[in-house]
Design an enzyme around this catalytic site. Structure first.
Site, mmCIF file in Angstrom:
data_model
loop_
_atom_site.group_PDB
_atom_site.id
_atom_site.type_symbol
_atom_site.label_atom_id
_atom_site.label_comp_id
_atom_site.label_asym_id
_atom_site.label_seq_id
_atom_site.Cartn_x
_atom_site.Cartn_y
_atom_site.Cartn_z
ATOM 1 N N THR A 194 0.598 -1.294 0.056
ATOM 2 C CA THR A 194 0.201 -0.040 -0.037
ATOM 3 C C THR A 194 0.841 1.259 -0.039
ATOM 4 O O THR A 194 2.117 1.196 0.632
ATOM 5 C CB THR A 194 -0.933 0.031 1.245
ATOM 6 N N ARG A 195 0.286 2.364 -0.627
ATOM 7 C CA ARG A 195 1.153 3.570 -0.524
ATOM 8 C C ARG A 195 -0.011 4.711 -0.073
ATOM 9 O O ARG A 195 0.220 5.910 0.098
ATOM 10 C CB ARG A 195 1.387 4.043 -2.011
ATOM 11 N N ASN A 196 -1.211 4.242 0.690
ATOM 12 C CA ASN A 196 -2.142 4.835 1.192
ATOM 13 C C ASN A 196 -2.446 4.671 2.632
ATOM 14 O O ASN A 196 -2.143 3.195 3.013
ATOM 15 C CB ASN A 196 -3.406 4.804 0.240
#
Length: 490
Positions: A194-196
């Site tokens: 994830t980057r969120n």
């Protein structure tokens, strides 16, 4: 499932560190860019195994065209040391070059032995790797706008171990994470990229995936370069810490990945799978539009929603990791559960909040329901991204015949009572610094541009007050307060 061969250059070269440090003092030096720094860290710690350096031309071309190194191993993303012509001109095969940490421009983190240098066909790279020669793609924009025009290939030797100073307890190398899994008998590990920030849907998805495969969960977020505009990693890691407490005890682990993403969709997903295999995962979740950058210049998605799943499945057995494909999770309010959208019966009532809607609710201070995200997660996001009425702002007041206008604005805002207001009577380098710090702290600032230092520019994020020649002080003041109110600052 066998472990991937790990090329841990940090461990390999540790006995040579003193000798390499001494050699580096007399070598030519290159200060790495932020992306190169991320790439070097993952080459040195084995995250990019089987790579042991930057790709030479033969490997580069094979990766671009065939998703494989020249030796046959699957690798879908070119990892290259891009330099400008002035940096590359003096280099030749066999040269040794010290690579420096960009945070101080002094610490030697690796030595490169030059194998070759070459000029890439960037248009072809954009088309083959990212699917389009379109500057709306952040990696294509980087390729043409920031990356050097000469690539240098060669193997690396690790010199000074890279140090991080934030969230150190979560910064595991591949060798450390593998050892931790083995020590705790985590034989099956499903990794989640994830980057969120993570919300309830992500927790439900990962728990469901782990149960299906009899595995534990590795939350493995990217904390290097992500998509421009993403939420900062400091906020995100605090969110991951909070949501980790919502997993069954002993079922999940958090580890940070210092990766510079390329947002390359299907190819990026395959790259992510290889990296997670190197970090010790046996399974890898790939969801909808994995590593997609959004819309192209025609307003269409760069990749299909499940293109990444289709591509990685073709290589999963070869790279030695099990792919866990998932569709988007949606909330069923009548049952108070989450389900993948493909498991929901037609006509069933569902709820969802998009990323755009979440950002709107944060911006205006609107309610974010508990079915969507946990209260402790929302509190962290609100702290980092307060609503407009809690954010600071700066009003730049142009020189005018009525020098009382800045004071009048301060008085009007103070009379309104909803904001704390500071007046800075002159624009210079020091006042810009103070104004920006006050703005960050949530204060309102009025800066007079009368007697401004000509060498100092008004920052783009400031609001310059619009003054018409015949406007009175009261008219300008009323217009400014109305504008601030309309924009949500009051």
């Amino acid at each position: 499932m066998t472990k991937a061969l790990l090329k841990d250059l940090n461990a390999r070269d540790a006995p040579l560190r003193e000798q390499l440090e001494q050699e580096a003092t007399s070598l030519p030096k290159i200060v790495l860019s932020e992306r190169q720094f991320c790439d070097v860290e993952l080459i040195l710690n084995g995250g990019f195994s089987p790579l042991d350096g930057f790709m030479n031309q033969k490997d580069y071309l094979n990766v671009v065209e065939n998703l494989r190194l020249s030796t046959g191993e699957v690798f879908p993303i070119p990892i290259t040391l891009d330099l400008n012509e002035s940096q590359a001109d003096s280099l030749k095969a066999g040269d040794r070059v010290a690579l420096l940490d960009p945070r101080d421009g002094q610490t030697v983190i690796a030595i490169l032995t030059v194998e070759d240098k070459y000029t890439p066909d960037k248009a072809n790279e954009a088309e083959k790797v990212f699917g389009a020669n379109d500057r709306a793609h952040p990696a294509v924009d980087y390729l043409f706008g920031r990356a050097g025009n000469v690539y240098v290939g060669g193997k690396l030797q690790a010199v000074t171990p890279i140090r991080h100073f934030d969230f150190v307890e979560y910064r595991y190398s591949p060798a450390q994470l593998r050892s931790d899994f083995q020590r705790n008998n985590w034989n099956r590990v499903v990794a989640f990229q994830t980057r969120n920030p993570m919300h309830r849907a992500h927790r439900e998805l990962t728990v469901r995936a782990a149960k299906q495969h009899g595995a534990r969960v590795l939350i493995h977020p990217v904390v290097g370069m992500t998509k421009p505009g993403d939420i900062d990693h400091f906020t995100r890691v605090r969110v991951y810490e909070a949501i980790l407490q919502r997993y069954p005890k002993g079922s999940a682990k958090l580890s940070l990945l210092p990766l510079a993403m390329r947002m390359a969709g299907p190819r990026e997903a395959l790259w992510h799978a290889i990296i997670r295999k190197n970090y010790g995962a046996s399974h890898f979740i790939i969801g909808r539009d994995h590593a997609g950058p959004g819309k192209n210049s025609q307003g269409e998605d760069f990749y299909g929603p499940y293109d990444a799943q289709y591509l990685v499945e073709q290589y999963a057995q070869e790279i030695g990791i099990t792919i866990v494909p998932f569709q988007m999770m949606t909330y069923l309010p009548d049952e108070d559960i989450y389900k993948p959208v493909d498991k929901v019966e037609p006509g069933t009532r569902t709820l969802n909040i998009s990323g755009t809607e979440l950002r709107r609710r944060l911006r205006v201070g609107a309610n974010i329901p508990e079915w969507f995200s946990y209260p402790e997660v929302v509190a962290i996001l609100r702290q980092s991204y307060p609503p407009k009425y809690s954010q600071g702002f700066v009003l730049a007041v142009p020189a005018t015949s009525d020098k009382l206008l800045p004071s009048a604005l301060v008085s009007a805002l103070n009379e309104d009572g909803r904001r704390h207001v500071t007046l800075l009577p002159r624009l210079d380098a020091i006042s810009v610094f103070y104004a920006q710090e006050l703005q960050r702290a949530g204060a309102a600032v009025v800066v007079s541009l009368a007697d401004a230092d000509a060498s100092v520019k008004v920052p783009a994020e400031w609001t310059t007050v619009n003054i018409k020649p015949k406007d009175s002080v009261s008219e300008v003041t009323f217009a400014v307060l109305s504008q601030l109110s309309d924009e949500g600052y009051l």
